[in-house]
Enzyme design. Structure first.
Site, short mmCIF file in Angstrom:
data_model
loop_
_atom_site.label_atom_id
_atom_site.label_comp_id
_atom_site.label_asym_id
_atom_site.label_seq_id
_atom_site.Cartn_x
_atom_site.Cartn_y
_atom_site.Cartn_z
N ASP A 13 0.87 -1.18 0.00
CA ASP A 13 0.00 0.00 0.00
C ASP A 13 0.90 1.23 0.00
OD1 ASP A 13 -2.34 1.58 0.27
OD2 ASP A 13 -2.02 1.68 2.43
N LYS A 14 0.33 2.39 -0.28
CA LYS A 14 1.14 3.61 -0.29
C LYS A 14 0.95 4.41 0.99
CE LYS A 14 -0.10 7.36 -2.44
NZ LYS A 14 0.06 8.36 -1.35
N THR A 15 -0.27 4.89 1.22
CA THR A 15 -0.52 5.78 2.35
C THR A 15 -0.38 5.02 3.66
OG1 THR A 15 -2.08 7.02 1.00
CG2 THR A 15 -2.17 7.38 3.38
N ARG A 63 -2.03 14.90 -1.78
CA ARG A 63 -3.36 14.30 -1.73
C ARG A 63 -4.39 15.43 -1.82
NH1 ARG A 63 -3.78 9.23 0.68
NH2 ARG A 63 -5.64 9.84 1.82
N THR A 122 -2.65 1.24 -4.60
CA THR A 122 -3.15 2.38 -3.82
C THR A 122 -4.50 2.84 -4.34
OG1 THR A 122 -2.64 4.65 -3.14
CG2 THR A 122 -1.85 3.97 -5.30
#
Length: 968
Positions: free
Chosen positions: A207-209, A425, A505
């Site tokens: 995952d990214k966040t 974001r 993501t």
């Protein structure tokens, strides 16, 4: 509460923790008042009170009908590649066992075909034996041979493996390099069954966040009514010249108080008039009001109790407030609004209080339209102090912009794309003002939908769509999520180890690509291919074919692929093979706008591919649980999005950078240890039982055992169990720092290399050859020698068996010592202690007449054996013979065909030896030696491993080492 009369109607129990539909019908003064009950009214286990001192509750579901009980289900069983190999080897050994039993049974009856051997004079059959069925006798003898040879099946292997996995898992939790001091989090092991799988990973899905990033959002920029602003040192600065520029004419906005005519100057890029200034103030005021009202942020009760007269303190400074939010984005926006001058003070059940430039305003909270993944937005309906009914909405640009009919839509869309290119974001903010008639209609529809017991979610979705339309766009926000420490280095190390990294993501395309470039997932020189915005199956298939052609035609070493969720759904529907072909030829893949289930589908697609690669998934939030459970190994990040990912994972770490040591060091060690453990167990059992099989040729296949029953029982339990167990826990065939600094060593153990059929056959053949040496060496050296004992006695059956057992025990124990690279006092204790224990036990067991034993076959046997000099000579000769060829093979393999790991071992050993030399020298001479050793290291690291280069390198190394040695 005593006078409360109410009836609760709710849905049947279901497992979904976040779904609940019900209503409470309260009877007051002969009137029925209906109140809706939703998930926000349901308290789950672990809920804590924050903004109230006490509550009154009623139990809706109990026992096995509770949501927690309904979620009890067996987790999908994950089995490592080592376990699968063990089962395959076990089947092979089962075939060997059955074959040996069948051969022995057939040879027995072939031998008995001669009458003199069928019923010799000294062993006459009974009448019952003569009349018994030949088939039954054959089956009985076959089963007897199975029992005699069954020790070839290493049942104790499974017990030892489970002990090794359980005890070995503690080393991960004890590793201080995996401890994160800031959050006081150490690595956690939720399952010990997959330790060795950490050394076999070929794909990492992350995952990214919160996984690659800190999940600590910081407000950076915004777009208000088509104009971009950025925050610098707590102040909003319009796009253009900064206050430090020589022009000095740019408007500089630290808060809304600077939007007055006395603080606003004109410039070529930003001109205002009195009318425009008033409009500008209104626009900024509305934008930040929306940011401070449209959220679910809470304020700690500790910060507000006892301050001021009311429930919230009007004069409270922003720095005194501590906000808590389930979403870090919301917290960042509320804090940014507070810095600008619109401070969210708090809310009670029906009011939200905001301090605007020191003036307190109370907004009545009429309705909260919760965020959901389908709408990708949330809204609040409030009543302003002046009585206006306002809707404030915020969400992804794809969900807000299509609903807008006013505002600077195109400019804002351009700004959002620019923000995304910087890796920020983005969220869009809009509002709508209702007339009294419109609000009455909305209120009625919402009440009907929220009190419905059937199809409530569908009705609410329809009402939300009806409400959230005809919006006026206020602007967009951009928050930054900083990369975690050493993410770039970790991804690069994974790539060097031969591991492909995929980022999955939910962020938009531009943001995801920007972060991938900044974290090193994509290189600037990499050819980036895109599969996005596909509308149909045919269009998607054609794009995939074009990408496949580009990969074959482009003379680029590395390709990167970007896929969005919509295109991925089309690709997985009918074009899986084509999609997989493109992905396999790409060094890095980025999937954006992904739903949680899509993440799991991608991992499953890789898992079931023909190569069957080992996958690892890393995530930190609840939306990552599905992919963590789907992958062979699931890693949870102990981040700021709760503990659902960590609880559902196999291992949990505090930071992504810890993944490198978890794989390259712990995974490498675990795999080496357990692979050797498995092979060694099969080897020592072959050594153990093969002499038993050979002995049957000399006892007319009478099922006479070669070893005493006590030795049969204790061989795997006591005599040979501890050395291999300690080896499997403590072995470090190479220094951990070398493993972490040279990720390419990870390739040496990939694809289950040490448990391949070739390696398995080598250990098995080695076991059979050693067993032949044990048996026939003892037979030819001692079988016909009548001078073994001083009194003229010859060795008997049990003495011969004990001799074979002694040679075998010493050989297999020393073989384990030869496999050990990392010696501790524990290794010495259990290795040499096992041999000493065997001698002491045998002397004790054979030196006493035990009254509870039915037979005393071993009485004085071991003492007699050790009293013979020829026996000692035979033991030493056979042990050396068995291990000599094995040692020679190892030496030749290391020098002629060394693996990368063996090269690194020689390098680390050379450096360690050189360090010891230097430590013994005076300081002046040590400096000279250090300079030569640094040159030695450079030669070893930089040399290309070709035969010519090796010979040249060895001459240089030898010359330098000779100089170092002569300098002592």
């Amino acid at each position: 509460m005593d006078s409360l009369i109410a009836v609760i109607e709710c849905q049947q129990p279901e497992a979904d923790l976040y779904r609940f539909m019900g209503r409470m019908i309260i009877t007051q003064q002969m009137e029925e008042i209906v109140r809706p009950l939703g998930p926000e009214s349901l308290l789950l286990r672990g809920a804590r009170l924050k903004n109230t001192k006490e509550i009154f509750g009623v139990a809706i579901y109990t026992g096995m009908e509770t949501k927690m009980a309904l979620n009890y289900k067996s987790k999908s069983q994950k089995r490592s590649a080592v376990e699968k190999s063990m089962n395959t080897f076990l089947i092979i050994y089962l075939i060997i066992l059955i074959s040996e039993a069948i051969i022995s049974t057939i040879l027995k009856y072939t031998w008995k075909a001669e009458e003199k051997w069928d019923e010799p004079w000294y062993n006459q059959k009974t009448e019952h034996q003569r009349n018994s069925s030949k088939i039954l006798r054959f089956i009985s003898d076959f089963l007897a041979f199975l029992v005699l040879y069954n020790f070839i099946i290493p049942i104790s292997l499974y017990v030892t493996v489970e002990m090794q996995k359980f005890l070995g898992s503690f080393f991960i939790g004890w590793d201080l390099d995996l401890y994160h001091e800031e959050s006081d989090q150490k690595a956690q092991v939720n399952t010990s069954d997959l330790n060795e799988e950490l050394g076999q990973v070929e794909y990492v899905f992350t995952d990214k966040t919160g996984t690659l990033t800190e999940n600590e959002m910081q407000f950076r920029e915004c777009s208000i009514n088509g104009m971009k602003y950025q925050e610098i040192n707590g102040r909003l600065v319009p796009e253009g010249p900064t206050p430090d520029s020589s022009e000095g004419t740019a408007p500089y906005l630290s808060s809304l108080s600077h939007l007055s005519t006395s603080h606003l100057t004109t410039s070529t890029s930003f001109r205002t008039s009195p009318e425009n200034e008033t409009e500008l103030i209104k626009e900024h005021d509305l934008f930040f009001k929306a940011a401070s009202l449209c959220h679910t942020v809470q304020i700690s009760n500790v910060q507000t109790d006892g301050i001021g007269d009311g429930p919230w303190q009007a004069s409270l400074a922003p720095t005194q407030l501590e906000y808590y939010a389930s979403s870090p984005d919301e917290k960042a926006l509320v804090e940014a609004a507070a810095r600008v001058g619109i401070v969210f003070i708090g809310h009670s059940e029906e009011t939200m209080e905001v301090k605007i430039l020191g003036k307190l305003e109370r907004y009545k909270l009429l309705h909260l339209l919760e965020f959901d993944s389908d709408r990708r937005r949330m809204s609040v309906i409030v009543q302003s102090p002046s009585g206006e009914k306002l809707l404030f909405a915020k969400g992804a640009e794809s969900s807000i912009l299509p609903k807008c009919i006013g505002g600077e839509i195109e400019k804002t869309r351009i700004h959002v794309d620019e923000f995304a290119l910087k890796g920020l974001r983005t969220l869009c903010i809009a509002y709508r003002q209702f007339t009294s008639k419109e609000y009455e209609e909305i209120n009625r529809r919402l009440f009907e939908a929220r009190t419905a017991l059937q199809q409530r979610e569908e009705k609410l979705a329809n009402v939300f769509q009806f409400i959230e339309k005809d919006l006026v766009l206020l602007g967009a926000t951009a928050v930054e999520d900083k990369l975690q420490d050493k993410v770039r280095e970790t991804i690069e190390a994974l790539r060097m180890a031969g591991i492909k990294v995929w980022v999955l993501t939910g962020d938009k395309h531009e943001t995801a690509v920007s972060v991938s470039l900044s974290c090193g997932h994509f290189h600037r020189t990499m050819n980036i291919l895109e599969l996005i915005n596909q509308k149909s199956d045919n269009e998607c298939a054609e794009q995939l074919r074009q990408l496949a052609r580009r990969i074959t035609e482009d003379h680029v070493i590395q390709h990167g692929l970007v896929v969005d969720g919509t295109s991925l759904s089309l690709a997985l529907r009918e074009h899986e093979k084509l999609f997989m072909e493109v992905c396999k030829n790409c060094s890095a893949v980025l999937c954006c706008r992904m739903a949680p289930l899509q993440k799991a589908k991608v991992i499953r697609l890789i898992k079931i591919s023909p190569e069957k690669p080992i996958t690892l998934a890393v995530g930190d939030g609840a939306n990552d649980v599905s992919m963590i459970q789907e992958a062979h190994v699931g890693i949870g990040i102990l981040g700021k999005e709760g503990r659902q990912a960590a609880r559902n994972s196999d291992y949990a770490i505090a930071r992504f950078k810890f993944l490198s040591k978890l794989l390259f060091v712990h995974g490498h060690f675990y795999y080496i240890r357990i692979a050797t453990l498995v092979q060694y167990f099969f080897y020592k059992n072959v050594c153990f039982i093969t002499p038993q099989f050979l002995y049957q040729f000399y006892c007319l296949f009478s099922q006479q055992t070669l070893y005493d029953s006590v030795y049969l029982t204790l061989y795997n339990i006591c005599f040979t169990s501890l050395p291999v167990l300690i080896y499997s826990l403590l072995e470090q065939h190479i220094d951990p720092h070398v493993l972490q600094s040279k990720p390419t060593l990870y390739r040496d153990i990939s694809k289950n290399h040490l448990l391949s059929i070739k390696t398995f056959l080598y250990w098995t053949v080695l076991g059979f050859s050693h067993a032949f040496i044990f048996f026939f060496g003892s037979y030819f050296l001692m079988g016909k020698d009548i001078s073994l004992l001083g009194n003229g006695q010859m060795f008997g059956n049990w003495t011969f068996g004990t001799l074979v057992f002694t040679v075998m025990l010493i050989t297999v124990t020393v073989k384990m010592a030869l496999e050990t690279h990392f010696w501790t006092w524990i290794n010495h204790l259990v290795t040499w202690g096992s041999i000493i224990f065997y001698f002491i036990f045998s002397l004790f067991y054979g030196g006493i007449l035990w009254p509870f034993l039915s037979s005393q076959n071993m009485y004085f046997v071991f003492i007699q054996l050790l009293s013979s000099g020829s026996a000692w000579f035979a033991i030493i000769l056979m042990v050396v013979t068995c291990l000599f060829l094995d040692v020679v093979k190892k030496v030749f393999d290391r020098h002629l065909h060394p693996t990368s790991t063996e090269k690194a071992q020689m390098y680390s050993n050379t450096v360690a030896l050189s360090d010891e030399f230097i430590a013994l020298q005076p300081l002046s001479r040590a400096r000279n030696q250090l300079s030569k050793l640094s040159l030695l290291k450079q030669i070893q690291v930089s040399s290309v491993w070709t035969p010519c280069a090796v010979s040249q390198k060895e001459r240089q190394c030898a010359h330098l080492l000779e100089e170092c040695w002569n300098g002592l």
